[in-house]
Scaffold this active site. Sequence first.
Site, mmCIF file in Angstrom:
data_model
loop_
_atom_site.group_PDB
_atom_site.id
_atom_site.type_symbol
_atom_site.label_atom_id
_atom_site.label_comp_id
_atom_site.label_asym_id
_atom_site.label_seq_id
_atom_site.Cartn_x
_atom_site.Cartn_y
_atom_site.Cartn_z
ATOM 1 N N ALA A 130 0.832 -1.203 0.000
ATOM 2 C CA ALA A 130 0.000 0.000 0.000
ATOM 3 C C ALA A 130 0.869 1.257 0.000
ATOM 4 O O ALA A 130 0.638 2.200 -0.773
ATOM 5 C CB ALA A 130 -0.936 -0.008 1.213
ATOM 6 N N CYS A 170 7.185 2.033 -14.179
ATOM 7 C CA CYS A 170 6.963 2.475 -12.797
ATOM 8 C C CYS A 170 6.747 1.235 -11.937
ATOM 9 O O CYS A 170 6.691 0.107 -12.441
ATOM 10 C CB CYS A 170 5.796 3.455 -12.704
ATOM 11 S SG CYS A 170 4.148 2.688 -12.776
ATOM 12 N N CYS A 185 8.977 -8.619 6.840
ATOM 13 C CA CYS A 185 9.977 -9.360 7.616
ATOM 14 C C CYS A 185 9.429 -9.774 8.972
ATOM 15 O O CYS A 185 9.942 -10.705 9.589
ATOM 16 C CB CYS A 185 11.247 -8.525 7.757
ATOM 17 S SG CYS A 185 11.014 -6.931 8.561
#
Length: 271
Positions: A130, A170, A185
Amino acid sequence: MDDKQLLRYARHILLDGIDIDGQERLLASTVLVVGCGGLGHAAAAYLAASGVGRLWLADDDVVEASNLQRQILFGPQDLGHPKAEVLARRLAGQNPDIQLRALVERLDETRLRELLANCDVVLDCSDNFATRHAINRASVATGTPLVMGAATRFEGQLSVFEPRRVDSPCYACLFGEGLADDGACATFGVFAPLVGMVGTAQAAEALKLLLGIGTVACGQLVLFNALETGTQSLGLTRQPGCPVCGAREAAGASPLPAQAAPQASGGVRGA
């Protein structure tokens, strides 16, 4: 530059591609680093040491004990404090020549566009799709070069998206906007030195963009594997039907050469 700065940046000034003019260009530059985790640590540390004059650090997260394994400028005394503020203080202490700005806020696309309108380069050191897509849309809208880095497990990625070039893809050309986050992670773990490998590479790409030297990783996806030596590079092409960058020609993007000349959100978390 004064005499102290000439001494501080002497090793840059000795380089034919930088010299005094290039170092003064860095001192006049503004760079935004989105995400103050492991990638942002490594990238921002070298940008600050290199003399990027205005360095803006954005992250709305606080330091946690699990960060200390790889976010090496944080210590136990920083637990619970805003990452952006702690990192800005550390870097300001290391290089008083530059201006550090801590942005402890959740950056939406509107805010990103406002910031990027005043930046020369933005580094995406975040860890969720996002935020990455919001940064990408703001980069395309403002024509600000974007240096993307990612790291999880033992593997990392790096690319440069240069909206001033009509042939540049892009981020949305590579990763569609409908993808769900699946590589944080916090879920899968990350090898500590990997974030340094990718983050310092991001700093190098940003400095090359600012200085107009070398060849940047535009149109390439550089792959890191900390369990192996060297890197791999995959070619990327712009998708003409991309909903983010597909209409750049109509908006007036210029067909710049391979090395462009330099310019004179969800929660923001870093890997």
